[in-house]
Design a protein around this motif. Structure first.
Motif, PDB file in Angstrom:
ATOM      1  N   ALA A   4       0.846  -1.207   0.000  1.00 17.96           N
ATOM      2  CA  ALA A   4       0.000   0.000   0.000  1.00 17.96           C
ATOM      3  C   ALA A   4       0.874   1.248   0.000  1.00 17.96           C
ATOM      4  CB  ALA A   4      -0.933  -0.003   1.208  1.00 17.96           C
ATOM      5  N   ARG A   5       1.927   1.238   0.799  1.00 16.83           N
ATOM      6  CA  ARG A   5       2.850   2.374   0.869  1.00 16.83           C
ATOM      7  C   ARG A   5       3.484   2.643  -0.496  1.00 16.83           C
ATOM      8  NH1 ARG A   5       7.562   0.223   2.928  1.00 16.83           N
ATOM      9  NH2 ARG A   5       8.430   0.521   0.871  1.00 16.83           N
ATOM     10  N   ILE A   6       3.936   1.596  -1.154  1.00 18.87           N
ATOM     11  CA  ILE A   6       4.572   1.737  -2.462  1.00 18.87           C
ATOM     12  C   ILE A   6       3.560   2.236  -3.497  1.00 18.87           C
ATOM     13  CG2 ILE A   6       5.651   0.438  -4.343  1.00 18.87           C
ATOM     14  CD1 ILE A   6       6.941  -1.319  -2.049  1.00 18.87           C
ATOM     15  N   ALA A   7       2.343   1.709  -3.457  1.00 21.67           N
ATOM     16  CA  ALA A   7       1.307   2.150  -4.401  1.00 21.67           C
ATOM     17  C   ALA A   7       0.987   3.632  -4.208  1.00 21.67           C
ATOM     18  CB  ALA A   7       0.045   1.306  -4.235  1.00 21.67           C
ATOM     19  N   ILE A   8       0.879   4.068  -2.965  1.00 23.10           N
ATOM     20  CA  ILE A   8       0.627   5.489  -2.680  1.00 23.10           C
ATOM     21  C   ILE A   8       1.800   6.316  -3.185  1.00 23.10           C
ATOM     22  CG2 ILE A   8       0.321   7.211  -0.841  1.00 23.10           C
ATOM     23  CD1 ILE A   8      -2.128   5.347  -1.330  1.00 23.10           C
ATOM     24  N   MET A  53       7.882   7.073  -0.039  1.00 17.16           N
ATOM     25  CA  MET A  53       6.984   5.923   0.070  1.00 17.16           C
ATOM     26  C   MET A  53       7.458   4.755  -0.813  1.00 17.16           C
ATOM     27  SD  MET A  53       4.760   6.798   2.321  1.00 17.16           S
ATOM     28  CE  MET A  53       5.596   8.126   3.158  1.00 17.16           C
ATOM     29  N   VAL A  54       7.934   5.038  -2.008  1.00 17.81           N
ATOM     30  CA  VAL A  54       8.386   3.965  -2.901  1.00 17.81           C
ATOM     31  C   VAL A  54       9.637   3.293  -2.350  1.00 17.81           C
ATOM     32  CG1 VAL A  54       9.369   3.478  -5.187  1.00 17.81           C
ATOM     33  CG2 VAL A  54       7.301   4.869  -4.987  1.00 17.81           C
ATOM     34  N   LEU A  55      10.589   4.087  -1.894  1.00 20.70           N
ATOM     35  CA  LEU A  55      11.842   3.517  -1.399  1.00 20.70           C
ATOM     36  C   LEU A  55      11.740   3.015   0.041  1.00 20.70           C
ATOM     37  CD1 LEU A  55      14.475   6.050  -2.787  1.00 20.70           C
ATOM     38  CD2 LEU A  55      13.780   3.832  -3.733  1.00 20.70           C
ATOM     39  N   LEU A  73       6.643  15.033  -4.915  1.00 19.07           N
ATOM     40  CA  LEU A  73       7.774  14.230  -5.378  1.00 19.07           C
ATOM     41  C   LEU A  73       8.499  13.583  -4.207  1.00 19.07           C
ATOM     42  CD1 LEU A  73       9.675  13.345  -7.710  1.00 19.07           C
ATOM     43  CD2 LEU A  73      10.968  15.453  -7.268  1.00 19.07           C
ATOM     44  N   LEU A  74       8.790  14.343  -3.166  1.00 20.54           N
ATOM     45  CA  LEU A  74       9.497  13.803  -2.003  1.00 20.54           C
ATOM     46  C   LEU A  74       8.667  12.767  -1.256  1.00 20.54           C
ATOM     47  CD1 LEU A  74      11.227  17.056  -0.714  1.00 20.54           C
ATOM     48  CD2 LEU A  74      12.274  15.143  -1.970  1.00 20.54           C
ATOM     49  N   THR A  82       9.572  -2.675   6.205  1.00 18.62           N
ATOM     50  CA  THR A  82       9.275  -3.855   5.388  1.00 18.62           C
ATOM     51  C   THR A  82       9.309  -3.432   3.929  1.00 18.62           C
ATOM     52  OG1 THR A  82       7.874  -4.779   7.118  1.00 18.62           O
ATOM     53  CG2 THR A  82       7.598  -5.680   4.904  1.00 18.62           C
ATOM     54  N   LEU A  83      10.092  -4.117   3.136  1.00 22.31           N
ATOM     55  CA  LEU A  83      10.278  -3.797   1.708  1.00 22.31           C
ATOM     56  C   LEU A  83      10.694  -2.349   1.528  1.00 22.31           C
ATOM     57  CD1 LEU A  83       7.194  -5.607   0.115  1.00 22.31           C
ATOM     58  CD2 LEU A  83       9.514  -6.483   0.396  1.00 22.31           C
ATOM     59  N   GLY A  84      11.500  -1.843   2.453  1.00 18.56           N
ATOM     60  CA  GLY A  84      11.954  -0.468   2.377  1.00 18.56           C
ATOM     61  C   GLY A  84      13.340  -0.306   2.972  1.00 18.56           C
TER      62      GLY A  84
END
Length: 156
Positions: A17-21, A88-90, A82-83, A149-151
């Motif tokens: 969810a974090r990556i999608a956001i 969130m992606v990383l 952007l930030l 997690t995944l980050g």
């Protein structure tokens, strides 16, 4: 004793969810940074509409101030998005940028809360379906340290 598989699944779901956001915010930022329309009149058009039609009365002075410096604030919004997206992606500095994201969504909620007189009461909440869920997700990312997690955030 909690089942570690359930906890792990929950953490992975929150990370997804974090990556999608984050990806959504990157798209928002890309539009604003790559298209000159937003900084050259688009921001002013949106915010003027908020001031005249939908903002909460006590928030209008803040919005009016940004209109005096619309070019600067247009890019400030784009860079903030952007930030937030990169974070969130990383999964890097997720807690800090979850606070930024929650404040960003609160800003949008205050700018778009009011509806014309005579509008059905349920529409007030319905009008915020774009902002309130994202605000709540940022609160979850903050409280659950979702970058671990995944980050790239480190577990403490």
């Amino acid at each position: 004793m909690p089942d570690k598989r359930i906890s792990s699944r929950s953490s992975r779901s929150m990370a997804v969810a974090r990556i999608a956001i984050g990806i959504m915010f990157l798209f928002f930022a890309e539009y604003k940074l790559m298209q000159r329309d937003f900084a050259n009149g688009g921001y002013k058009k949106y915010v003027t509409g908020y001031v005249e039609q939908t903002s909460v009365a006590c928030y209008r002075p803040v919005l009016r101030f940004t209109l005096r410096h619309d070019f600067f604030f247009a890019y400030a919004v784009a860079v903030a998005e952007l930030l937030i997206g990169i974070s969130m992606v990383l999964g890097l500095w997720v807690r800090a940028f979850s606070v930024v994201g929650a404040l960003f969504m609160l800003n949008l909620a205050l700018a778009t809360w009011r509806l014309p007189p005579g509008t059905a009461p349920w529409r007030y909440l319905g009008n915020q379906l774009e902002t309130i869920p994202l605000l709540l997700l940022f609160a979850l990312f903050l409280t659950h340290n979702a970058g671990t997690t995944l980050g790239l955030d480190k577990k403490k």
